[in-house]
Design a protein around this motif. Structure first.
Motif, PDB file in Angstrom:
ATOM      1  N   ILE A   1      -4.886  -1.577 -13.792  1.00 21.69           N
ATOM      2  CA  ILE A   1      -4.204  -2.228 -12.684  1.00 21.69           C
ATOM      3  C   ILE A   1      -2.837  -1.610 -12.511  1.00 21.69           C
ATOM      4  CG2 ILE A   1      -5.415  -4.425 -12.984  1.00 21.69           C
ATOM      5  CD1 ILE A   1      -2.885  -5.484 -14.386  1.00 21.69           C
ATOM      6  N   VAL A   2      -2.255  -1.818 -11.336  1.00 22.35           N
ATOM      7  CA  VAL A   2      -0.883  -1.407 -11.089  1.00 22.35           C
ATOM      8  C   VAL A   2      -0.040  -2.667 -10.912  1.00 22.35           C
ATOM      9  CG1 VAL A   2      -1.385  -1.149  -8.609  1.00 22.35           C
ATOM     10  CG2 VAL A   2       0.681  -0.108  -9.583  1.00 22.35           C
TER      11      VAL A   2
ATOM     12  N   LEU B   1      -6.653  -0.547  -9.634  1.00 22.29           N
ATOM     13  CA  LEU B   1      -6.551   0.878  -9.329  1.00 22.29           C
ATOM     14  C   LEU B   1      -7.934   1.521  -9.229  1.00 22.29           C
ATOM     15  CD1 LEU B   1      -3.629   1.984 -11.670  1.00 22.29           C
ATOM     16  CD2 LEU B   1      -3.599   1.989  -9.171  1.00 22.29           C
ATOM     17  N   PRO B   2      -8.101   2.440  -8.286  1.00 18.90           N
ATOM     18  CA  PRO B   2      -9.351   3.205  -8.222  1.00 18.90           C
ATOM     19  C   PRO B   2      -9.360   4.279  -9.312  1.00 18.90           C
ATOM     20  CG  PRO B   2      -7.852   3.931  -6.510  1.00 18.90           C
ATOM     21  CD  PRO B   2      -7.193   2.774  -7.184  1.00 18.90           C
TER      22      PRO B   2
ATOM     23  N   GLN C   1      -4.514   3.666 -21.538  1.00 16.19           N
ATOM     24  CA  GLN C   1      -3.537   2.946 -20.720  1.00 16.19           C
ATOM     25  C   GLN C   1      -4.246   2.159 -19.620  1.00 16.19           C
ATOM     26  OE1 GLN C   1      -0.593   5.470 -18.967  1.00 16.19           O
ATOM     27  NE2 GLN C   1       0.626   3.785 -18.153  1.00 16.19           N
ATOM     28  N   LYS C   2      -3.970   0.860 -19.555  1.00 19.32           N
ATOM     29  CA  LYS C   2      -4.647  -0.021 -18.614  1.00 19.32           C
ATOM     30  C   LYS C   2      -3.728  -0.563 -17.523  1.00 19.32           C
ATOM     31  CE  LYS C   2      -8.901  -0.128 -20.154  1.00 19.32           C
ATOM     32  NZ  LYS C   2     -10.035   0.312 -19.304  1.00 19.32           N
ATOM     33  N   ARG C   3      -2.434  -0.352 -17.675  1.00 20.38           N
ATOM     34  CA  ARG C   3      -1.505  -0.911 -16.696  1.00 20.38           C
ATOM     35  C   ARG C   3      -0.488   0.144 -16.290  1.00 20.38           C
ATOM     36  NH1 ARG C   3      -1.507  -5.298 -20.722  1.00 20.38           N
ATOM     37  NH2 ARG C   3      -3.092  -6.807 -20.054  1.00 20.38           N
ATOM     38  N   LEU C   4      -0.383   0.345 -14.997  1.00 18.68           N
ATOM     39  CA  LEU C   4       0.593   1.272 -14.425  1.00 18.68           C
ATOM     40  C   LEU C   4       1.732   0.445 -13.864  1.00 18.68           C
ATOM     41  CD1 LEU C   4       0.706   4.392 -13.968  1.00 18.68           C
ATOM     42  CD2 LEU C   4      -0.002   3.914 -11.613  1.00 18.68           C
ATOM     43  N   HIS C   5       2.959   0.708 -14.311  1.00 17.16           N
ATOM     44  CA  HIS C   5       4.110  -0.073 -13.881  1.00 17.16           C
ATOM     45  C   HIS C   5       4.924   0.726 -12.868  1.00 17.16           C
ATOM     46  CE1 HIS C   5       3.643  -3.286 -16.907  1.00 17.16           C
ATOM     47  NE2 HIS C   5       3.055  -2.319 -17.599  1.00 17.16           N
ATOM     48  N   VAL C   6       5.096   0.119 -11.698  1.00 17.26           N
ATOM     49  CA  VAL C   6       5.774   0.798 -10.590  1.00 17.26           C
ATOM     50  C   VAL C   6       6.943  -0.051 -10.115  1.00 17.26           C
ATOM     51  CG1 VAL C   6       5.563   1.595  -8.205  1.00 17.26           C
ATOM     52  CG2 VAL C   6       3.701   2.000  -9.836  1.00 17.26           C
ATOM     53  N   ALA C   7       8.115   0.576 -10.020  1.00 17.49           N
ATOM     54  CA  ALA C   7       9.281  -0.094  -9.445  1.00 17.49           C
ATOM     55  C   ALA C   7       9.339   0.232  -7.961  1.00 17.49           C
ATOM     56  CB  ALA C   7      10.558   0.361 -10.137  1.00 17.49           C
ATOM     57  N   VAL C   8       9.383  -0.799  -7.144  1.00 15.06           N
ATOM     58  CA  VAL C   8       9.518  -0.631  -5.696  1.00 15.06           C
ATOM     59  C   VAL C   8      10.986  -0.854  -5.358  1.00 15.06           C
ATOM     60  CG1 VAL C   8       8.754  -1.390  -3.429  1.00 15.06           C
ATOM     61  CG2 VAL C   8       7.172  -1.485  -5.373  1.00 15.06           C
ATOM     62  N   CYS C   9      11.673   0.230  -5.048  1.00 11.05           N
ATOM     63  CA  CYS C   9      13.104   0.152  -4.729  1.00 11.05           C
ATOM     64  C   CYS C   9      13.259  -0.067  -3.231  1.00 11.05           C
ATOM     65  CB  CYS C   9      13.818   1.430  -5.182  1.00 11.05           C
ATOM     66  SG  CYS C   9      13.795   1.641  -6.977  1.00 11.05           S
ATOM     67  N   TRP C  10      13.632  -1.274  -2.872  1.00 10.00           N
ATOM     68  CA  TRP C  10      13.720  -1.661  -1.464  1.00 10.00           C
ATOM     69  C   TRP C  10      15.042  -1.193  -0.860  1.00 10.00           C
ATOM     70  CZ3 TRP C  10      10.097  -4.412   1.459  1.00 10.00           C
ATOM     71  CH2 TRP C  10       8.992  -4.901   0.749  1.00 10.00           C
ATOM     72  N   GLN C  11      14.926  -0.645   0.341  1.00  5.49           N
ATOM     73  CA  GLN C  11      16.105  -0.335   1.140  1.00  5.49           C
ATOM     74  C   GLN C  11      16.389  -1.509   2.071  1.00  5.49           C
ATOM     75  OE1 GLN C  11      17.552   2.675   0.274  1.00  5.49           O
ATOM     76  NE2 GLN C  11      15.872   2.626  -1.196  1.00  5.49           N
ATOM     77  N   ASP C  12      17.565  -1.542   2.655  1.00  5.50           N
ATOM     78  CA  ASP C  12      17.930  -2.659   3.520  1.00  5.50           C
ATOM     79  C   ASP C  12      16.969  -2.809   4.684  1.00  5.50           C
ATOM     80  OD1 ASP C  12      20.029  -3.245   1.888  1.00  5.50           O
ATOM     81  OD2 ASP C  12      21.526  -2.142   3.081  1.00  5.50           O
TER      82      ASP C  12
END
Length: 586
Positions: A293-294, A324-325, A425-436
């Motif tokens: 999963i992500v 995740l595929p 590895q079963k988990r992918l960790h992604v940071a979503v950096c939001w812009q204004d």
């Protein structure tokens, strides 16, 4: 609380209406004594020649002193003189043999009653030399044979007026969750401690998220057994949220906008979950239950007081999850995130004319492939330059891989490059950096407000809970797993196991004492339950709860004495209600 199946009266000397002086917080003792002082067969016994059955040499007794003190007190209560009795001598004997009751502090009436009955039994035990007997497991033998063997062994060591009228027997069944070994034993009881149904169940609120963007977050409140496990919680939640057959739930705990643990062990007890915790559940396709999963973690640029107003990336909101595929690229990550964010899109009236696309040309091309097992020093070297360069762009959001253990280390994801998961590895960790501009396109308020598992409402009076005594009996005999601190040593596995346990009534005594467990204790709180219990007075029928169908003793009881507690855990008062059949010696 006492029940009596007999209808005869005692050989009374007086009217039985004599009161007991309160010596100072001794109401707990007085109420229990008054209940016993109106138990007809006990009165007949102590008004008779009970001295000949005193067993002064019993090492488990009190050399007969407790029996003498109780007999003397009971005779005073049934004397013709109705002057209130000050039970000082009896109280002194209690304090001598049970120091917990010395002094003048308030105590639990049931604890006093349990000690008194056990002490009277040992002082009056007719068995002078107790034989040794070894308890044997059932090993498939008929219940009647095993129960009679246990009862015979018990009577060979215990024979008194207390055993005659107050002791029964229940059946205990343990089942190993691993090898399915079944162990059946039969144990005596002096009283039944019945839980109130409200003490056996727990209300829990969990917020459910979709992983395909079909629905927004929705909190569900379910009731589960306090002694239940994660499997029990997931089953209740699946029913509440109408989980489809092709879906499964992944339950996790969120703290400080991060997932700190997954509740993916079915046998893990839920008693470790605190009321103040915040739980989420993600709906995932069942066919991808074992697929990776992500986990998307939201971040935005905020000023920090500790850094003198300097802006830095701060985590906010609730993480979102998607399956995740087999093949994953940067575009895959982006599309999955946009899909799960569909329910949070703002309406057109709320969105300014901003670019809704993420342009690949705006992304640096200095990272061609991403591996989450990259050296930590490489992650550290990339983070500062990547974030600072992109923070001024007008993109809605940008994606960075983060290390689960080092969440401040970011590695930018290129849209057209593969993302690899190494090994198991079963988990992918992604940071979503939001812009204004991205923050303006979505309503993210619901991601910032997760409800607690249970939120007590202060200063609000709820309607009084009610239940029947039969519901309390059902809760008592209901099968449930043992607690983690009460593991059972399985003779089949040769290991300690969290077995399931079920109790059944087997033999009922002539005088049945019922204790309602109103005082509730936990690691953090203690309180008194005010549940109203509907108790039949004239005909308590226990025939459906008794396992020994051939028992000659009737299964119907009438209520004749109650020890009541008024007040709260911090203070209160005990009183007794008793039935007196004859009001005058004449």
């Amino acid at each position: 609380m006492d029940l009596d199946s007999s209808s005869g009266s005692s050989k009374q000397v007086g009217s039985g209406l004599t009161g007991l002086d309160n010596l100072g917080n001794t109401c707990f003792m007085n109420s229990a004594v008054q209940c016993l002082a109106h138990t007809s067969k006990l009165v007949d016994y102590f008004l008779g020649d009970y001295h000949k059955e005193i067993n002064p040499h019993n090492p488990l007794g009190m050399k007969g002193e407790l029996a003498y003190a109780f007999g003397d007190l009971l005779r005073k209560l049934w004397a013709i003189d109705r002057t209130p009795v000050a039970p000082r001598q009896f109280k002194a004997k209690l304090g001598r043999f049970a120091p917990q009751f010395s002094g003048f502090n308030q105590h639990d009436s049931q604890e006093l009653l349990a000690f008194l009955l056990d002490g009277l039994h040992e002082d009056l035990n007719r068995v002078k030399c107790k034989p040794y007997s070894e308890a044997k497991d059932s090993d498939g033998r008929p219940d009647e044979e095993v129960a009679d063997e246990y009862w015979g062994n018990h009577l060979a060591r215990n024979d008194s007026i207390i055993v005659d009228i107050c002791q029964g027997q229940y059946k205990s069944t343990l089942v190993c969750p691993i090898c399915k070994k079944v162990s059946v034993t039969f144990d005596p009881f002096m009283y039944l401690s019945l839980p109130l149904p409200s003490t056996t169940m727990r209300t829990m609120t969990i917020t459910v998220f979709s992983s395909d963007g079909t629905a927004g977050p929705s909190p569900y409140t379910v009731s589960v057994p306090k002694s239940g496990d994660t499997r029990t919680l997931v089953n209740a939640l699946s029913s509440a949220c109408s989980l489809r057959d092709d879906e499964c739930l992944l339950v996790a705990e969120v703290y400080n906008n991060n997932i700190i643990r997954y509740l993916d062990e079915p046998s893990e007890v839920i008693s470790l979950i605190r009321d103040g915790d915040r739980l989420v559940a993600y709906r995932l396709p069942k066919d991808s239950e074992d697929s990776p999963i992500v986990v998307f973690r939201h971040q935005r640029m905020e000023s920090s007081l500790s850094s003198f107003g300097r802006k830095s990336w701060k985590t906010f909101g609730t993480p979102l999850v998607s399956s995740l595929p087999d093949t994953v690229t940067g575009n895959t990550i982006c599309n999955l995130f946009l899909k799960v964010m569909t329910p949070f899109q703002a309406s057109k009236d709320d969105v300014s004319e901003a670019d809704h696309t993420i342009g690949e040309s705006s992304l640096d091309n200095d990272i061609t492939s991403v591996d989450m097992n990259s050296d930590a020093s490489e992650l550290t070297s990339k983070i500062n330059s990547s974030l600072e360069d992109e923070s001024g762009t007008e993109d809605a959001m940008q994606f960075f891989l983060i290390n689960e253990k080092f969440s401040d280390q970011h590695l930018k994801i290129e849209m057209d490059q593969p993302v690899t998961l190494k090994g198991s590895q079963k988990r992918l960790h992604v940071a979503v950096c939001w812009q204004d501009s991205g923050l303006e396109q979505y309503n993210l308020g619901s991601l910032d407000s997760l409800p607690e598992v249970y939120k007590a409402v202060l200063f609000s009076r709820r309607p009084q809970d009610t239940c029947s005594l039969y519901a309390c009996l059902e809760a008592f005999i209901k099968e449930e797993p043992l607690g983690p601190d009460d593991m059972w040593y399985c003779p089949g596995c040769k290991e300690h196991r969290q077995a399931s346990k079920k109790l059944d009534l087997w033999r009922l005594p002539e005088i049945l004492i019922i204790h309602l467990k109103r005082f509730s204790y936990s690691r953090y709180t203690k309180n008194k339950l005010e549940t109203f219990v509907d108790f039949p007075i004239h005909d308590l029928d226990l025939s459906k709860y008794i396992g020994h169908r051939n028992q000659q003793m009737p299964h119907n009881y009438r209520l004749f004495a109650i020890s009541n507690h008024y007040g709260s855990m911090g203070g209160g008062h005990y009183t007794a209600y008793v039935y007196v059949s004859i009001l005058s010696p004449s």
